[in-house]
Design an enzyme around this catalytic site. Sequence first.
Site, mmCIF file in Angstrom:
data_model
loop_
_atom_site.group_PDB
_atom_site.id
_atom_site.type_symbol
_atom_site.label_atom_id
_atom_site.label_comp_id
_atom_site.label_asym_id
_atom_site.label_seq_id
_atom_site.Cartn_x
_atom_site.Cartn_y
_atom_site.Cartn_z
ATOM 1 N N ASP A 15 0.845 -1.203 0.000
ATOM 2 C CA ASP A 15 0.000 0.000 0.000
ATOM 3 C C ASP A 15 0.876 1.248 0.000
ATOM 4 O O ASP A 15 1.976 1.254 0.556
ATOM 5 C CB ASP A 15 -0.894 -0.023 1.251
ATOM 6 C CG ASP A 15 -2.060 0.951 1.107
ATOM 7 O OD1 ASP A 15 -2.307 1.444 -0.011
ATOM 8 O OD2 ASP A 15 -2.712 1.224 2.125
ATOM 9 N N ARG A 19 0.013 7.710 -2.579
ATOM 10 C CA ARG A 19 0.555 8.773 -1.720
ATOM 11 C C ARG A 19 1.999 9.097 -2.074
ATOM 12 O O ARG A 19 2.407 10.250 -2.096
ATOM 13 C CB ARG A 19 0.430 8.360 -0.244
ATOM 14 C CG ARG A 19 -0.937 8.675 0.344
ATOM 15 C CD ARG A 19 -1.158 7.938 1.633
ATOM 16 N NE ARG A 19 -1.355 6.509 1.408
ATOM 17 C CZ ARG A 19 -1.261 5.570 2.345
ATOM 18 N NH1 ARG A 19 -0.946 5.918 3.565
ATOM 19 N NH2 ARG A 19 -1.489 4.310 2.049
ATOM 20 N N HIS A 32 2.632 3.584 -9.064
ATOM 21 C CA HIS A 32 2.514 2.149 -9.344
ATOM 22 C C HIS A 32 3.770 1.638 -10.046
ATOM 23 O O HIS A 32 4.254 0.541 -9.770
ATOM 24 C CB HIS A 32 1.268 1.877 -10.191
ATOM 25 C CG HIS A 32 -0.020 2.201 -9.472
ATOM 26 N ND1 HIS A 32 -0.252 1.832 -8.160
ATOM 27 C CD2 HIS A 32 -1.132 2.877 -9.869
ATOM 28 C CE1 HIS A 32 -1.450 2.262 -7.785
ATOM 29 N NE2 HIS A 32 -2.008 2.903 -8.800
ATOM 30 N N SER A 60 -7.184 -5.888 -5.701
ATOM 31 C CA SER A 60 -8.279 -6.553 -4.991
ATOM 32 C C SER A 60 -9.550 -6.524 -5.831
ATOM 33 O O SER A 60 -9.659 -5.726 -6.777
ATOM 34 C CB SER A 60 -8.543 -5.852 -3.654
ATOM 35 O OG SER A 60 -9.205 -4.627 -3.886
ATOM 36 N N LEU A 126 11.838 -19.858 -5.065
ATOM 37 C CA LEU A 126 10.792 -18.977 -4.546
ATOM 38 C C LEU A 126 9.511 -19.213 -5.323
ATOM 39 O O LEU A 126 9.523 -19.237 -6.557
ATOM 40 C CB LEU A 126 11.210 -17.501 -4.716
ATOM 41 C CG LEU A 126 10.183 -16.464 -4.245
ATOM 42 C CD1 LEU A 126 10.078 -16.467 -2.713
ATOM 43 C CD2 LEU A 126 10.552 -15.053 -4.735
#
Length: 238
Positions: A15, A19, A32, A60, A126
Site C-alpha cells: 500500500d 501517496r 505504481h 483486490s 521462490l
Amino acid sequence: MIQSASNFHVAIIMDGNGRWATQRGLARSEGHRAGAEAIRRVVRAAPLLGVRILTLYAFSGSNWGRPASEVMELMRLFECFFRAERAEWHAQGVSARAVGRRDRLPTRLLKAIEEAEEATRGGDRLRLRFAIDYSGQDVIVEAARRLQEVRVPDREAFSRLLAEAAHSSLEDATVDLLVRTGGEHRLSDFLLWELAYTELYFTSCLWPDFAVKDLEAALADFRSRERRYGRVPEHIAV
Ligand code: FPP
C-alpha cells in the site's frame, strides 16, 4: 535467515503507491511504476532471506471501483511486468503464479500471466504469487458453494476448496508473516482464511520506498515473536 522452513511464506499488502506519487507531484501511475521496482528488489532478496513463498496483493476485487484510467494503467503495468520479468524469474528459480479470479482480466494480461506461469513452472527457490482480482470473502463463498461435493468436510478439505477457488494450491495455504506497508492497520479482504495464525507486521513505509532493509526488519520482528497457536508455551512442539 529464517532457520526452519522449506515453505516459509510471507504475504505483503503493498500500500502507498498513490501517496508516494502525490507527495512528489506525480501521477498515481508513477507511484505504481515505482511500486513495480520495489517488487523487483523484494523478489531478488526474498530467497536469500529464507522466504520460500511470497504472495503480493496487487489488485483486490474492490479495486475495480477505481477510476477506469487507473484500472487500465494497472492492468497494462501487470501485463508488461509479467512479460518483462519471466526470463529473470526462470533464471533465478522463481516460479510465478496469479491467484484470484481470472474471468474478468483483460485477455492480454491473462495470456501474459499464463505464459509466465508456463515459463517458470518448477522454479523452486521462490514461489511468487500475485493476488490479482482477489477477494478473500469471495474465495470463501466460492469454496462454500463447492463444499456440497465433499463427503466429510473438515479444515483440510475446505482449504483445498479455497485453493481451487483461487487458482492456488494447498501447499501455499498457510502464511507465516503478513506485512502491510502504507501505515493502515487492516486486512482489506486479503487471504482471510489463510491468515488465521499469521503474525502481522505493519509499517508506515510507502510501498515504493520499501527496501531490502525493510524486509529484513520485518523478518527480524517475526523472529522475535512467540507463535503459540492458542497453546501455552510449555506445550508448543519445537
Ligand atoms: C496500493 O497503493 C497499491 C495497489 C492498489 C496496487 C499494487 C500495485 C503495485 C505495487 C504496482 C506494481 C504491481 C505489479 C504486479 C507490477 P494505493 O494506490 O492504494 O496507494 P494509496 O493508498 O497511497 O493511494
